[in-house]
Design a protein around this motif. Structure first.
Motif, PDB file in Angstrom:
ATOM      1  N   LYS A 174       0.852  -1.195   0.000  1.00  0.00           N
ATOM      2  CA  LYS A 174       0.000   0.000   0.000  1.00  0.00           C
ATOM      3  C   LYS A 174       0.885   1.241   0.000  1.00  0.00           C
ATOM      4  CE  LYS A 174      -3.473   2.704   0.183  1.00  0.00           C
ATOM      5  NZ  LYS A 174      -4.306   2.857  -1.025  1.00  0.00           N
ATOM      6  N   ARG A 175       0.649   2.089  -0.995  1.00  0.00           N
ATOM      7  CA  ARG A 175       1.397   3.354  -1.084  1.00  0.00           C
ATOM      8  C   ARG A 175       0.473   4.507  -0.730  1.00  0.00           C
ATOM      9  NH1 ARG A 175       6.090   2.677  -4.104  1.00  0.00           N
ATOM     10  NH2 ARG A 175       6.412   4.919  -4.056  1.00  0.00           N
ATOM     11  N   TYR A 176       0.990   5.463   0.021  1.00  0.00           N
ATOM     12  CA  TYR A 176       0.315   6.751   0.183  1.00  0.00           C
ATOM     13  C   TYR A 176       1.186   7.736  -0.585  1.00  0.00           C
ATOM     14  CZ  TYR A 176      -2.169   4.699   4.215  1.00  0.00           C
ATOM     15  OH  TYR A 176      -2.925   3.917   5.054  1.00  0.00           O
ATOM     16  N   GLY A 177       0.796   8.101  -1.776  1.00  0.00           N
ATOM     17  CA  GLY A 177       1.662   8.961  -2.583  1.00  0.00           C
ATOM     18  C   GLY A 177       2.972   8.240  -2.832  1.00  0.00           C
ATOM     19  N   ARG A 178       4.059   8.860  -2.415  1.00  0.00           N
ATOM     20  CA  ARG A 178       5.363   8.217  -2.651  1.00  0.00           C
ATOM     21  C   ARG A 178       5.779   7.318  -1.490  1.00  0.00           C
ATOM     22  NH1 ARG A 178       9.204  13.050  -4.143  1.00  0.00           N
ATOM     23  NH2 ARG A 178      10.720  11.373  -4.289  1.00  0.00           N
ATOM     24  N   ARG A 179       4.975   7.346  -0.432  1.00  0.00           N
ATOM     25  CA  ARG A 179       5.362   6.557   0.745  1.00  0.00           C
ATOM     26  C   ARG A 179       4.816   5.133   0.668  1.00  0.00           C
ATOM     27  NH1 ARG A 179       7.629   6.120   5.185  1.00  0.00           N
ATOM     28  NH2 ARG A 179       6.756   5.047   6.974  1.00  0.00           N
ATOM     29  N   GLN A 180       5.714   4.151   0.700  1.00  0.00           N
ATOM     30  CA  GLN A 180       5.298   2.741   0.690  1.00  0.00           C
ATOM     31  C   GLN A 180       5.040   2.348   2.151  1.00  0.00           C
ATOM     32  OE1 GLN A 180       5.469   0.769  -2.419  1.00  0.00           O
ATOM     33  NE2 GLN A 180       4.208  -0.695  -1.314  1.00  0.00           N
ATOM     34  N   ALA A 181       3.772   2.417   2.562  1.00  0.00           N
ATOM     35  CA  ALA A 181       3.446   2.174   3.977  1.00  0.00           C
ATOM     36  C   ALA A 181       3.428   0.689   4.302  1.00  0.00           C
ATOM     37  CB  ALA A 181       2.094   2.790   4.308  1.00  0.00           C
ATOM     38  N   VAL A 182       3.048  -0.146   3.308  1.00  0.00           N
ATOM     39  CA  VAL A 182       3.030  -1.608   3.493  1.00  0.00           C
ATOM     40  C   VAL A 182       3.684  -2.210   2.253  1.00  0.00           C
ATOM     41  CG1 VAL A 182       1.554  -3.653   3.717  1.00  0.00           C
ATOM     42  CG2 VAL A 182       0.934  -1.541   4.900  1.00  0.00           C
ATOM     43  N   ASP A 183       4.549  -3.198   2.474  1.00  0.00           N
ATOM     44  CA  ASP A 183       5.356  -3.682   1.355  1.00  0.00           C
ATOM     45  C   ASP A 183       5.492  -5.213   1.393  1.00  0.00           C
ATOM     46  OD1 ASP A 183       7.053  -3.854  -0.754  1.00  0.00           O
ATOM     47  OD2 ASP A 183       8.770  -2.898   0.220  1.00  0.00           O
TER      48      ASP A 183
END
Ligand SMILES: Nc1ncnc2c1ncn2[C@@H]1O[C@H](COP(=O)(O)OP(=O)(O)OP(=O)(O)O)[C@@H](O)[C@H]1O
Length: 386
Positions: free
Chosen positions: A86-95
């Motif tokens: 899950k990405r929030y914009g450029r932030r990969q919060a879950v990978d």
């Protein structure tokens, strides 16, 4: 971890037929993380440890409802999370997170703040779309078959909002209708939810006037109205007092007989007592899925008493089960000391209570960190250094 146990007798008296409760006030932290407070049940003059407090709930043999971790590992997957991102914009919060929650199983999702726990719960419950990977609930994809998947989930968000002015039954009826339940299905759902959460006595009570523990039960009841295959709870112990935490623990184990349970918590000791397995996250990645074997390790206590009470201490200790060894330590002035090794950590509060009742002023338990705590600290050590 070292915990000083201070004990005071507190007459609970409110309807407890078996006798008094001895409350251990919240232990003073000496080193390491804190442990929960304790309750010891007194029947006659013999203190017995309340199982809910010191032990994880007993595991029934497979087939009797509460499946042990080993058998549930082979059970049917209710929730399958595969390479979830899950990405929030450029932030990969879950990978790339993958794990399963099986029938009759409680799985804990653990991780430091910001590690992605809530994001994962929101994808599972359909509030967020995954950026990568899949989540299936009872075989239904949360994106492609969202409606079917959501119909099989009960969700208790952190600080779940309740309508404080409504009565419990009225609220459950309202929530049931929102979920599309009508007629017999709604009646059955309400009856089952009230029974599972032991809410029958407060059906007419106004929610805003209930204790926090009861309000927590009401928010769980609304989540099980549709008898979900998967029950998801985000930080359900937040704000509960020790007695309410103990009740919730028993409740989760009972609920797991009918719904697989996925729960997040910051309290490792809590997870260790209630979960069959824990998934540990760091910075959005799954570090490990750890099976909790349920085996308890020993603990030791340091006992201090006036030298002229030595015989009393020896007599009290000789009558107790669960003690591996007692070693006399060097006296310190007019204080005598003993090191008492107990075979199970759960026996330590019982020993401490007995010595308190025999007039021993000071009992210190010296416990090592639990397996889960050690694992968590080791795996998340890189975060602590940042
Ligand atoms: N709506 C959002 N927009 C942008 N970034 C977000 C959003 N929600 C969460 N994040 C970020 O994603 C990461 C994971 O957040 P998440 O809330 O899932 O973690 P968590 O493990 O539940 O944390 P906590 O225990 O503090 O609730 C964090 O870095 C967070 O700042």
């Amino acid at each position: 971890m070292r915990i000083l146990l201070g004990l005071r007798v507190d007459q609970a008296g409110d309807g407890d037929a078996e006798g008094k409760f001895l409350h251990c006030p919240r232990p003073r932290r000496v080193q390491g993380d804190e442990e929960g407070a304790g309750i010891l049940r007194l029947t006659g003059s013999t203190p017995t440890v309340d199982r809910h407090l010191t032990d994880r709930p007993p595991r029934a043999p497979a087939g009797l409802g509460i499946a042990p971790a080993e058998s549930s590992r082979h059970g049917t997957a209710v929730a399958s999370v595969e390479r979830l991102g899950k990405r929030y914009g450029r932030r990969q919060a879950v990978d790339g997170v993958s794990f399963e929650v099986n029938e009759q199983e409680v799985v804990g999702l653990l991780g430091p703040n910001g590690s992605g726990k809530t994001t994962i719960l929101r994808v599972i419950t359909g509030y967020l779309r995954p950026s990568q990977g899949t989540v299936r609930i009872d075989g239904f994809d949360v994106v492609r078959d969202g409606h079917q998947a959501r119909a099989r989930i009960g969700y208790v968000p952190e600080n779940a909002p309740l309508y404080g002015h409504m009565r419990v039954d009225e609220f459950l009826h309202f929530m049931g209708r929102l979920r599309g339940l009508r007629g017999g299905a709604l009646r059955r759902g309400m009856e089952s939810a009230r029974a599972r959460l032991a809410l029958e006595p407060v059906g007419d009570a106004v929610i805003g006037r209930l204790s926090r523990g009861y309000r927590q039960r009401v928010s769980i009841a609304q989540a099980v109205l549709n008898e979900p295959k998967l029950l998801v709870l985000d930080e359900p112990t937040n704000g509960l007092d020790p007695r309410q935490v103990i009740e919730l623990r028993g409740l989760l184990r009972t609920l797991a007989r009918d719904s697989a349970v996925l729960v997040t918590s910051h309290v490792l000791a809590e997870m260790e007592r209630v979960a069959d397995r824990v998934a540990i996250l760091l910075d959005g990645r799954l570090l490990t899925v750890h099976h909790l074997a349920g085996a308890k390790r020993g603990a030791s206590l340091r006992v201090r008493a006036r030298a002229n009470q030595a015989d009393e201490v020896a007599a009290a200790l000789s009558g107790l089960a669960g003690i591996d060894s007692v070693t006399r330590e060097q006296p310190d002035g007019d204080l005598a000391g003993w090191r008492v090794e107990v075979s199970e950590a759960g026996a330590a509060p019982q020993v401490a209570a007995t010595l308190c009742l025999a007039g021993i002023a000071s009992v210190e338990t010296v416990e090592t960190a639990s397996d889960l705590e050690e694992l968590f600290l080791r795996l998340t050590a890189s975060r602590a250094l940042q």
